[in-house]
Scaffold this motif. Structure first.
Motif, PDB file in Angstrom:
ATOM      1  N   PHE A   1       0.829  -1.204   0.000  1.00  0.00           N
ATOM      2  CA  PHE A   1       0.000   0.000   0.000  1.00  0.00           C
ATOM      3  C   PHE A   1       0.865   1.257   0.000  1.00  0.00           C
ATOM      4  O   PHE A   1       0.528   2.262  -0.618  1.00  0.00           O
ATOM      5  CB  PHE A   1      -0.914  -0.004   1.223  1.00  0.00           C
ATOM      6  N   THR A   2       2.013   1.185   0.669  1.00  0.00           N
ATOM      7  CA  THR A   2       2.899   2.338   0.772  1.00  0.00           C
ATOM      8  C   THR A   2       3.585   2.663  -0.545  1.00  0.00           C
ATOM      9  O   THR A   2       3.629   3.817  -0.980  1.00  0.00           O
ATOM     10  CB  THR A   2       3.972   2.093   1.849  1.00  0.00           C
TER      11      THR A   2
ATOM     12  N   THR B   1      -1.950   7.218   4.116  1.00  0.00           N
ATOM     13  CA  THR B   1      -1.218   6.017   4.499  1.00  0.00           C
ATOM     14  C   THR B   1      -0.805   6.081   5.956  1.00  0.00           C
ATOM     15  O   THR B   1      -0.823   5.072   6.674  1.00  0.00           O
ATOM     16  CB  THR B   1       0.018   5.835   3.604  1.00  0.00           C
TER      17      THR B   1
ATOM     18  N   MET C   1      -0.461  10.316  -1.178  1.00  0.00           N
ATOM     19  CA  MET C   1      -0.457   9.071  -0.414  1.00  0.00           C
ATOM     20  C   MET C   1      -0.100   9.206   1.054  1.00  0.00           C
ATOM     21  O   MET C   1      -0.621   8.486   1.900  1.00  0.00           O
ATOM     22  CB  MET C   1       0.534   8.089  -1.069  1.00  0.00           C
TER      23      MET C   1
END
Length: 536
Positions: A33-34, A92, A88
């Motif tokens: 996801f990162t 995140t 992001m």
């Protein structure tokens, strides 16, 4: 003081042996996801300077700054890396914080409430040994995530995203996860129980998220006093500052020390914050199953309805910039422009409601999941022993989830309508937006059906619903750009829903999905009524 840490190493190994699979899944998932979308972002924007500048202008919208945070980049320094971090890093960081809070509370205060900690301390184990083991575990987890996500960013070899910047980006997020784990550790000591500790931790997270909205817009220097602000103040891929990482690490050490002092001074099972005195007699509505279930989910429901309204409003607030944003970007045209008879906003809205509907689905899945989660914890045992039938338990939860699905979707619709009305010269009518939103409700009900079957027949595997939800999001959002085979797309129930207003209503498909959802809900009820109770 030395005895306070007695057997820490043994407890750490025991904790790691127990949690290794969960931690491994988290490490891989959070790392993906990162850093997993950098190359895709480059393919969309890296070769289209006009589109990159359009994105830069769009993200300068006050509503987008409130949602994503600011960027220190200028038009000249706004690279794909800067945009990737801008989009992001804050969200995140929230994901990292949530995961850390849940794990720390579960492995400390919840075990204390369950009596596990008391059993462990009956041996020659120090008072601070278990807490220290959890601290080491969280530090190790986030170091692994930093290494994995940095490596993932490196192998994608995106121009302008070098190793030092990739490491800073990953370290910023890993540090956020560790920091919020230590913040949760403070509330573990202060609160009277695991539920209160979790609630206070999430309340603090929400408070700082809302607070940074105000400081980011009106007093940017104030964001330096906000733990969440330290995630994006690293200015990664622009000026690369390690100072926020140092501040977050030092603050984490201070929080560890404070939590040690608090834990040493309190009794096992006690907290520093006074518990609110309950009523001498239960309110009349708590004497019924509907009243009890609504009371248990009250905060959850209110929080999600507010979140859906805000999400709709956030998306609606960029409708005024859509013409410029989409017209200058070929990839965006491919995603949103399919019919010249409709405006960009109308076509964007048809795609947007996929996301909002998936958020509503998460909401109602979380609500219905409480039926089996409370059963696993043994909280329903005393009620099952009364004259209340399983039929009432099952159908009340299903009906409530269905009603919440409709209410949640209308919350998002209302937020979108009010926001776009404030930024557009010729806003869309409430009925136009409502039609585009309610058409997805049958697909939302279909998820209720799938979860009902899992609860009825496979109660230990209800987590499968989240995998299907993730699959649906991926196919619905990226399927057209990635040319996924049709037979795979057909597995996504959202693919059968017409994108109003650019597509015609498919009454046959909509009715069929509704009937299929009702049928599998009944199948789930048959299994639920026959099966044995389950426990953790």
């Amino acid at each position: 003081m030395k005895n306070c840490f007695n057997m820490t190493g043994m407890l750490f190994l025991h904790t790691l042996r127990r949690d290794w699979l969960k931690l491994l899944i988290w490490a891989v998932a959070l790392s993906l996801f990162t850093g997993g979308f950098a190359s895709a972002m480059y393919e969309i924007y890296g070769k289209d300077p006009a589109g990159l500048m359009a994105m830069y202008e769009t993200l300068k919208n006050p509503a987008m700054i409130a949602m994503l945070g600011p960027t220190s980049a200028t038009a000249e320094t706004y690279t794909v890396g800067a945009m990737y971090a801008h989009e992001m890093i804050l969200f995140t960081a929230l994901v990292f914080a949530i995961v850390s809070i849940m794990h720390v509370v579960s492995r400390t205060r919840k075990e204390e409430d369950d009596g596990t900690t008391e059993l462990i301390r009956s041996f020659q184990v120090g008072r601070l040994a278990n807490t220290t083991a959890v601290v080491i575990e969280m530090l190790l987890l986030h170091l692994v995530i930093i290494a994995l996500s940095t490596g993932l960013l490196q192998v994608q070899d995106v121009p302008g995203m070098d190793f030092s910047s990739n490491l800073l980006y990953s370290a910023s997020l890993g540090m956020q996860g560790f920091l919020w784990a230590m913040i949760a550790l403070i509330f573990v000591q202060l609160a009277a129980g695991a539920g209160s500790a979790r609630g206070l931790s999430f309340l603090t997270l929400g408070f700082f998220y809302i607070l940074r909205m105000a400081t980011d817009m009106n007093a940017p220097d104030g964001s330096w006093f906000n733990p969440l602000g330290w995630s994006y103040l690293v200015n990664v891929y622009v000026s690369d500052s390690w100072l926020p990482i140092v501040i977050a690490f030092v603050t984490s050490i201070v929080f560890i020390a404070v939590s040690y002092l608090l834990e040493q001074a309190r009794d096992l099972g006690a907290g520093y914050l006074p518990e609110r005195a309950g009523h001498a007699h239960a309110k009349e509505r708590l004497l019924s199953l509907p009243g009890l279930v609504l009371r248990l989910q009250k905060i959850f429901i209110i929080g999600w309805l507010f979140a859906l309204f805000i999400c709709g409003a956030m998306y609606g607030s960029i409708f005024g910039d859509m013409d410029y944003f989409v017209s200058e970007n070929e990839i965006m045209k491919q995603m949103f422009l399919h019919n010249s008879d409709y405006t960009i906003q109308e076509q964007f809205m048809s795609v947007l409601f996929v996301i909002l509907s998936l958020l509503t689905t998460i909401f109602i899945v979380g609500s219905l999941m409480r039926l089996v989660n409370e059963e696993k914890k043994g909280h329903w045992d005393q009620l099952y022993a009364t004259k209340l039938s399983r039929t009432k338990f099952y159908w009340y939860h299903v009906i409530m989830a269905s009603i919440l699905g409709v209410v949640g979707q209308f919350s998002a619709i209302l937020g979108l309508y009010l926001a776009q009305r404030s930024v557009m010269e010729t806003p869309l009518s409430f009925w136009e937006i409502t039609k585009a939103g309610i058409v997805w409700i049958p697909a939302i009900f279909f998820f209720i059906g799938i979860l009902s079957v899992l609860i009825g027949w496979l109660p230990r595997f209800t987590m499968i619903i989240w995998a299907y939800l993730l699959f649906t999001f991926f196919i619905s959002y990226f399927g057209q750009m990635m040319e996924i085979p049709e037979f795979v797309t057909n597995l996504d129930v959202f693919s059968y829903i017409p994108k109003i207003p650019i597509e015609e209503w498919k009454w046959g498909a909509i009715i069929l999905i509704k009937l299929l959802a009702l049928f599998i809900i009944v199948i789930g009820f048959i299994g639920y009524k026959k099966r044995d109770l389950v426990s953790e």
